[in-house]
Design an enzyme around this catalytic site. Sequence first.
Site, short mmCIF file in Angstrom:
data_model
loop_
_atom_site.label_atom_id
_atom_site.label_comp_id
_atom_site.label_asym_id
_atom_site.label_seq_id
_atom_site.Cartn_x
_atom_site.Cartn_y
_atom_site.Cartn_z
N ASP A 82 0.92 -1.08 -0.09
CA ASP A 82 0.01 -0.07 0.14
C ASP A 82 0.87 1.28 0.02
O ASP A 82 1.90 1.45 0.83
CB ASP A 82 -0.99 -0.26 1.07
CG ASP A 82 -1.83 0.98 1.44
OD1 ASP A 82 -2.33 1.36 0.24
OD2 ASP A 82 -2.52 1.37 2.41
N SER A 227 -12.65 4.31 4.54
CA SER A 227 -13.36 3.98 5.66
C SER A 227 -14.67 4.64 6.16
O SER A 227 -14.74 5.77 5.66
CB SER A 227 -12.48 3.92 7.02
OG SER A 227 -11.63 3.05 6.91
N SER A 270 -8.57 2.75 8.78
CA SER A 270 -9.12 3.40 9.87
C SER A 270 -10.06 2.50 10.48
O SER A 270 -10.29 2.50 11.82
CB SER A 270 -9.73 4.93 9.45
OG SER A 270 -8.44 5.42 8.79
#
Length: 332
Positions: A82, A227, A270
Site C-alpha cells: 500500500d 473507511s 481506519s
Amino acid sequence: MPLIKTTAMFKKAYEGGFAIGAFNVNNMEIVQGITSAAAELNSPVILQCSAGARKYANSRYLVHLVRAALEVSDIPIALHLDHGPDYATCKSCIDDGFTSVMFDGSHYPFKENIEKTKEVVEYAHAHNVVVEAELGQLAGVEDDVSVDADKAHYTKPEEVEEFVSKTGVDSLAIAIGTSHGAFKFKPEQCTRNPETGVLEPPSLRFDILAEIEKKIPEFPIVLHGASSVIPKYVKIINDNGGKLDDAIGIPEDQLRKAAKSAVCKINIDSDLRLAMTAGIREHFLAHPEHFDPRQYIAPGRDYIKELVAHKIKTVLGSENSAAGIMALVNQY
Ligand code: G3H
Ligand code: 13P
Ligand code: ZN
C-alpha cells in the site's frame, strides 16, 4: 492455495458489480480477524501492508502471517504493498513475494509520475506482479505524509487515458472526495439528517468517476480513504475512556454505489483500527484486573471479524465470489 494477483479478482468484481476489500494488516490478530470473516463468507480479500507496517512488523513476518492465513482459510488472497513511496520499496516487496504493489507517485508532476510508475511496472511485470498507481491527491494522513485539504485535488479525467497507456499499470487509484484517516470531514462541511441525527458529509464526486469510466472503459479503479468510521465503534471507544470527537467517514451507501461501478478495490484501514481499539478499550474497562494480552487483544480481533463481515455483506458485495475467482486464476 498460492497467493494470487488481483487480475482475476478485478475481472470478476467488474463484471459482477462488486468490489474487493483491501484491508491493511500490521499484526497477526488483524490478519486473523479479516481472513476468518472472509473465509466464512467465501469472499476474496486483498491484504495490504504499508511502508509503516513493514517497518513496524518486519516485512518477512507479514509475508509469513499472510501465508499462514492462506493455509488455514480456503479463499483467494492477494498480498499488496500500500502506498509504495519509491522504486526500491516496490522492488523489495516484489522480491519478498508480494503479488501486487502500489507505486504512489500522486504527489509528483504528471510526467514524472508516469516515468516513475513505468519503471516499477517494468520490474513488476517481469516478475508476474501487478501494479496500482494513483492520479489526483487525497487529503488526510498516510504514514509520514500528511496532505492538507487545500493541497488535495481531484483526479483529472482528461489525464487518465494517457497515464494508463504510457505506464502500463493494472489499476488506477483516483481522488473523488475520499480521504485518509478517521476525521475525513469537518462537522461544518456536513449536514445533519433530521430523522437520524447523523452528520452527513458531502457526496463523493460520482460525476468525475463516470467521466473516468468513459475514458478508460473496463479498467479497474481503486478507492483509497474509504473507511466509513462506523459510529458503533467510535461510541464504544468514547464510552470506554477514549476521546475521538467528530470522527466522520464515507457513508456506506456511497461506497456501495461505487462498488457497483468500475471501482474494483476499496481500501479500509481506519475502520479496522477503530474496531480493534473499541474491543481492547471495552475489555480493559470491564476487566481492570486482566494483564494477559490474549485476554484483551482477542476482543479487538473479534470486532475486526465482525466489521469485515459487515463490509463484505453490506458495502463490498463480494460474498460467495471466491470460487468464481479461483476458476479464473489460471488464465492470468
Ligand atoms: O493509507 C494509509 C493506510 O491507512 C496505512 O497507514 O501508513 O499508518 O500504516 P500507515
Ligand atoms: P482509510 O483511512 O479511510 O481507512 O483509508 C485506508 C487507505 O486508503 C489505505 O491505503
Ligand atoms: Zn490509501
